[in-house]
Design a protein around this motif. Structure first.
Motif, PDB file in Angstrom:
ATOM      1  N   GLY A  88       0.824  -1.197   0.000  1.00 51.52           N
ATOM      2  CA  GLY A  88       0.000   0.000   0.000  1.00 51.52           C
ATOM      3  C   GLY A  88       0.859   1.248   0.000  1.00 51.52           C
ATOM      4  O   GLY A  88       2.074   1.187   0.187  1.00 51.52           O
ATOM      5  N   HIS A 110      -4.910  -1.040  -3.296  1.00 49.87           N
ATOM      6  CA  HIS A 110      -5.579  -1.240  -2.006  1.00 49.87           C
ATOM      7  C   HIS A 110      -6.836  -2.088  -2.118  1.00 49.87           C
ATOM      8  O   HIS A 110      -7.187  -2.782  -1.150  1.00 49.87           O
ATOM      9  CB  HIS A 110      -5.951   0.103  -1.385  1.00 49.87           C
ATOM     10  CG  HIS A 110      -4.791   0.894  -0.899  1.00 49.87           C
ATOM     11  ND1 HIS A 110      -4.936   2.097  -0.243  1.00 49.87           N
ATOM     12  CD2 HIS A 110      -3.458   0.672  -0.963  1.00 49.87           C
ATOM     13  CE1 HIS A 110      -3.747   2.578   0.069  1.00 49.87           C
ATOM     14  NE2 HIS A 110      -2.827   1.728  -0.366  1.00 49.87           N
ATOM     15  N   TYR A 148      -7.656   7.522   0.450  1.00 45.68           N
ATOM     16  CA  TYR A 148      -6.932   6.575   1.299  1.00 45.68           C
ATOM     17  C   TYR A 148      -7.877   5.930   2.317  1.00 45.68           C
ATOM     18  O   TYR A 148      -7.963   4.710   2.418  1.00 45.68           O
ATOM     19  CB  TYR A 148      -5.775   7.274   2.017  1.00 45.68           C
ATOM     20  CG  TYR A 148      -4.966   6.321   2.865  1.00 45.68           C
ATOM     21  CD1 TYR A 148      -3.938   5.577   2.307  1.00 45.68           C
ATOM     22  CD2 TYR A 148      -5.250   6.133   4.219  1.00 45.68           C
ATOM     23  CE1 TYR A 148      -3.210   4.672   3.067  1.00 45.68           C
ATOM     24  CE2 TYR A 148      -4.529   5.238   4.988  1.00 45.68           C
ATOM     25  CZ  TYR A 148      -3.513   4.513   4.412  1.00 45.68           C
ATOM     26  OH  TYR A 148      -2.802   3.615   5.167  1.00 45.68           O
ATOM     27  N   SER A 151     -10.492   3.689   0.638  1.00 42.32           N
ATOM     28  CA  SER A 151      -9.972   2.399   0.176  1.00 42.32           C
ATOM     29  C   SER A 151      -9.766   1.446   1.348  1.00 42.32           C
ATOM     30  O   SER A 151     -10.022   0.242   1.230  1.00 42.32           O
ATOM     31  CB  SER A 151      -8.663   2.599  -0.598  1.00 42.32           C
ATOM     32  OG  SER A 151      -7.611   3.036   0.249  1.00 42.32           O
ATOM     33  N   LYS A 152      -9.321   1.972   2.481  1.00 45.45           N
ATOM     34  CA  LYS A 152      -9.120   1.118   3.647  1.00 45.45           C
ATOM     35  C   LYS A 152     -10.450   0.710   4.272  1.00 45.45           C
ATOM     36  O   LYS A 152     -10.574  -0.395   4.829  1.00 45.45           O
ATOM     37  CB  LYS A 152      -8.237   1.833   4.669  1.00 45.45           C
ATOM     38  CG  LYS A 152      -6.799   2.046   4.180  1.00 45.45           C
ATOM     39  CD  LYS A 152      -6.111   0.750   3.796  1.00 45.45           C
ATOM     40  CE  LYS A 152      -4.635   0.945   3.484  1.00 45.45           C
ATOM     41  NZ  LYS A 152      -3.965  -0.322   3.130  1.00 45.45           N
ATOM     42  N   GLN A 257      -0.343   3.990   8.607  1.00 43.39           N
ATOM     43  CA  GLN A 257      -0.012   2.618   8.175  1.00 43.39           C
ATOM     44  C   GLN A 257       1.392   2.304   8.627  1.00 43.39           C
ATOM     45  O   GLN A 257       2.202   3.182   8.775  1.00 43.39           O
ATOM     46  CB  GLN A 257      -0.121   2.440   6.664  1.00 43.39           C
ATOM     47  CG  GLN A 257       0.228   1.033   6.227  1.00 43.39           C
ATOM     48  CD  GLN A 257      -0.491   0.631   4.964  1.00 43.39           C
ATOM     49  OE1 GLN A 257      -1.621   0.967   4.737  1.00 43.39           O
ATOM     50  NE2 GLN A 257       0.165  -0.139   4.127  1.00 43.39           N
TER      51      GLN A 257
END
Length: 257
Positions: A88, A110, A148, A151-152, A257
């Motif tokens: 990622g 991702h 971000y 996507s997570k 992350q």
């Protein structure tokens, strides 16, 4: 002896998974874009722990890279017992500041790669009646943090849904949601970290130990630190508008992350 395949294996959380799993006696398939770093890592882990470490150079931002790892995961002659989808990256900048190509690349790495690699690994695991998948997400999944965080959030929802569908099969799926971890992640994205309080930083090796313990307990979601568990508990109670303000102050570019 079991075998684990780790994407994004040469740095940060991926490297911590590789160290821990090698220490525990697992053979490894190490996946990343940099062949030289992969070979150096594989040699070190083999020499130190006596395990077999296979190198697979692949860019998961490309169709060829994803397909190459899919093929390895589906190889029934050399089965994979644990998949760690860790690859990622973060983009520096707010919405409309980041080129669309970079946003789409993030979704490919991702989301698409996680979906396809999990789908390639799980059928063999289910047939054998055992196996595990750890999909590395982020606490950013629970905050409004642009592409971000979105996507997570997808990674968390996909993993928990698939884990429910596979209940009783012997295959465990878990979304791992770390906070800020001292890795190369922010440096590679050109992100400053001076505004991040010291208490928010986590150690990658301790994080992996907690994550593997949660996987063994059958959890489908792991937030592997009491500080972040408490913080995410507070997030659930906070007004959505307030969360948006907090996220904008820390900046989308500072995705944990």
């Amino acid at each position: 002896m079991t075998t684990a395949l780790i994407t994004g294996a040469t740095a940060g959380i991926g490297a911590a998974f590789a160290r821990r799993l090698a220490t525990d006696g697992h053979n490894l398939v190490l996946v990343a874009r940099n062949t030289a770093r992969l070979q150096e890592q594989a040699t070190e882990l083999h020499d130190r722990h006596g395990i077999e470490a296979e190198v697979l150079t692949a860019d998961l931002g490309t169709e060829d890279g994803i397909a190459l790892v899919e093929k390895r995961l589906a190889d029934s002659r050399h089965s994979i017992d644990l998949l760690v989808n860790n690859a990622g990256f973060g983009n520096k900048g707010q919405f409309l500041d980041v080129p669309m190509a970079d946003e789409l690349m993030m979704l490919k790495v991702h989301c698409e790669a996680v979906l396809r690699l999990t789908s390639a690994a799980v059928p063999g695991m289910r047939e054998r009646g055992r196996g595990g998948v750890v999909n590395v997400a982020s606490v950013a999944a629970f905050l409004p943090r642009g592409t971000y965080g979105a996507s997570k959030a997808w990674v968390v929802q996909f993993t928990q849904g698939a884990a429910r569908d596979l209940s009783g099969s012997g295959v465990r799926l878990m979304a791992l949601c770390p906070g800020f971890v001292r890795t190369e992640f922010h440096e590679r994205a050109g992100m400053g970290t001076d505004n991040i309080p010291g208490w928010m930083w986590l150690d990658a090796d301790k994080l992996v130990t907690a994550a593997l313990a949660d996987l063994a307990r059958g959890k489908s979601l792991s937030i592997p630190d009491p500080r972040y568990k408490a913080l995410m508990g507070a997030v659930k109670l906070a007004p959505r508008g307030l969360l948006g303000g907090v996220a904008s102050k820390t900046g989308r570019k500072y995705g944990p992350q």
